[in-house]
Scaffold this active site. Structure first.
Site, PDB file in Angstrom:
ATOM      1  N   GLU A 118      -9.394 -16.575 -29.231  1.00  0.00           N
ATOM      2  CA  GLU A 118     -10.774 -16.479 -29.962  1.00  0.00           C
ATOM      3  C   GLU A 118     -11.305 -17.582 -29.540  1.00  0.00           C
ATOM      4  O   GLU A 118      -9.806 -18.458 -29.652  1.00  0.00           O
ATOM      5  CB  GLU A 118     -10.577 -16.174 -31.403  1.00  0.00           C
ATOM      6  CG  GLU A 118      -9.815 -14.433 -31.547  1.00  0.00           C
ATOM      7  CD  GLU A 118     -10.279 -14.625 -32.659  1.00  0.00           C
ATOM      8  OE1 GLU A 118      -9.277 -13.754 -33.128  1.00  0.00           O
ATOM      9  OE2 GLU A 118      -9.829 -15.154 -33.947  1.00  0.00           O
ATOM     10  N   SER A 253      -0.410 -32.150 -36.571  1.00  0.00           N
ATOM     11  CA  SER A 253      -0.131 -30.773 -38.096  1.00  0.00           C
ATOM     12  C   SER A 253       1.111 -31.377 -38.694  1.00  0.00           C
ATOM     13  O   SER A 253       1.655 -30.723 -38.728  1.00  0.00           O
ATOM     14  CB  SER A 253      -0.486 -29.598 -37.746  1.00  0.00           C
ATOM     15  OG  SER A 253      -1.521 -29.565 -37.115  1.00  0.00           O
ATOM     16  N   HIS A 255       1.398 -31.413 -42.149  1.00  0.00           N
ATOM     17  CA  HIS A 255       1.942 -30.767 -43.562  1.00  0.00           C
ATOM     18  C   HIS A 255       2.240 -30.973 -44.954  1.00  0.00           C
ATOM     19  O   HIS A 255       2.490 -29.891 -45.985  1.00  0.00           O
ATOM     20  CB  HIS A 255       1.724 -28.900 -42.867  1.00  0.00           C
ATOM     21  CG  HIS A 255       0.096 -28.883 -42.414  1.00  0.00           C
ATOM     22  ND1 HIS A 255      -0.839 -29.072 -42.675  1.00  0.00           N
ATOM     23  CD2 HIS A 255       0.308 -28.518 -40.893  1.00  0.00           C
ATOM     24  CE1 HIS A 255      -1.511 -28.378 -41.398  1.00  0.00           C
ATOM     25  NE2 HIS A 255      -0.351 -28.569 -40.775  1.00  0.00           N
ATOM     26  N   CYS A 375      -9.691 -23.049 -39.683  1.00  0.00           N
ATOM     27  CA  CYS A 375      -8.237 -23.740 -39.441  1.00  0.00           C
ATOM     28  C   CYS A 375      -7.013 -22.390 -39.621  1.00  0.00           C
ATOM     29  O   CYS A 375      -6.885 -22.580 -41.073  1.00  0.00           O
ATOM     30  CB  CYS A 375      -7.964 -24.617 -39.765  1.00  0.00           C
ATOM     31  SG  CYS A 375      -5.930 -25.620 -39.315  1.00  0.00           S
TER      32      CYS A 375
END
Length: 382
Positions: A118, A253, A255, A375
């Site tokens: 995608e 990333s 987190h 996201c």
């Protein structure tokens, strides 16, 4: 008509990392897999004059042409075979979803082997950003990410990565994104934040980067400063990428600022810890001068505590000032997930705690969440 069966990738076990996908057939070679010298050699080996490489490159990278009949500078009797050889179809768009009054478009593409990827095109007032995939699926197995939970099918080729951008440019040119009455725009920003860990597919990713930033007709001529390379913290990949010394933004990333929680949220943290990832990110800034983005998905009652904001601020400041920017991201919903986004007040407190440490902090826009295009939501639901 017989349809090739789709190979179903098994769901990864909790915490399992996959760096190399199962062996599959390779996509057809495309001129976007090569630099100009490589294209000339590729065509020469196929029995065509080397100068055709420049002509074909202009059609693909400058004119975004796909119809051989429109390539009138090529011999009429050879157009079809030349295009079939040098520009074979790589992506078949099987579904498109629109959001934000048509300004955000998610495209689902089928590859030659029925693998699916995608891409998301987002049009703003003064820029167009495209989120592209580097792998079909992802082997990093982050439990709050739909892509990570789908497992890794295979790496994309450089040309399959580039072709996502070219198809996006064609869509803009043809008025398929936003108001068709407005003047068409060019893609100005590319973020490697789609499916996959780009630094785990390093060779193809870097090939795609050069096709994107090299001046036309060798490439698309998009400024390297408009590119962002996202990683979950593949430290050897960050170190290798640093040596390229390209003015591309690195997005880590993270987190979680503590290893105990990050081991659960980002399984690669069991290999390379928070401090190792932050050290590599700081070194990237030192080498390139490009401020690093820290991506932080805020998950309700999991990683949104004020003390974690303080710990993150302390760890970033320990490595100096001015080198980093934090982007908290409200967690986007994914099917079957037990986690949800933080409460607005908790999110605001987290942001204010970071800013109190002097850390530039901006909550990131989550375009396309209602079409599973934001996201962590890309999972090829065709």
């Amino acid at each position: 008509m017989t349809t090739t069966p789709v190979e179903i990738t098994p769901r990864p076990e909790t915490g399992q990392l996959v760096f190399k996908p199962a062996r599959r057939g390779k996509p057809p070679l495309h001129l976007a897999d090569f630099d100009m010298a490589g294209r000339k050699e590729f065509l020469r080996a196929a029995g065509y004059p080397a100068f055709r490489a420049s002509q074909l490159s202009k059609h693909y990278f400058e004119r975004f042409e796909a119809d051989p009949a429109a390539m009138t500078d090529l011999p009429a009797g050879q157009r079809e075979e030349l295009v079939a050889k040098a520009m074979p179809p790589l992506l078949k768009t099987v579904r498109q979803l629109r959001a934000d009054e048509g300004m955000t478009v998610k495209s689902v593409h089928r590859l030659f082997d029925n693998a699916m990827v995608e891409s998301v095109l987002m049009r703003y007032d003064k820029r167009v950003t495209m989120c592209i995939s580097s792998q079909a699926g992802c082997g990093m197995n982050c439990p709050f990410c739909a892509t990570g939970q789908s497992g890794l099918t295979r790496n994309l080729s450089a040309a399959e990565i580039v072709d996502q951008v070219v198809q996006g440019v064609r869509a803009l040119r043809d008025g398929a994104v936003g108001d068709p009455e407005e003047a068409p725009q060019r893609v100005s920003n590319i973020v490697f934040m789609g499916m996959g860990e780009a630094l785990a597919n390093y060779k193809a990713t870097m090939g795609a980067v050069h096709r994107i930033i090299d001046p036309s007709p060798e490439g698309l001529g998009i400024s390297a400063r408009g590119l962002t390379m996202s990683t979950v913290g593949l430290v050897p990949g960050i170190r290798k990428f640093t040596l390229e010394k390209l003015p591309i933004t690195l997005a880590l990333s993270l987190h979680a600022p503590d290893d105990e929680l990050r081991d659960e949220l980002i399984p690669i943290n069991t290999r390379w810890k928070v401090d190792e990832a932050l050290d590599a990110a700081r070194d990237y800034y030192d080498a390139t001068g490009r401020r690093v983005s820290i991506e932080y998905a805020l998950i309700r009652d999991i990683n949104d505590q004020g003390w974690r904001a303080d710990l993150l601020g302390e760890k970033l400041n320990k490595r100096g000032g001015g080198w980093v920017h934090v982007n908290p991201i409200p967690l986007n919903p994914t099917p079957g997930s037990k986690w949800t986004a933080s409460r607005p007040g908790v999110e605001q407190n987290f942001v204010e705690r970071l800013r109190a440490h002097g850390i530039p902090t901006t909550v990131r826009d989550t375009r396309g969440s209602d079409i599973d295009g934001a996201c962590g939501q890309l999972a090829t639901e065709a």
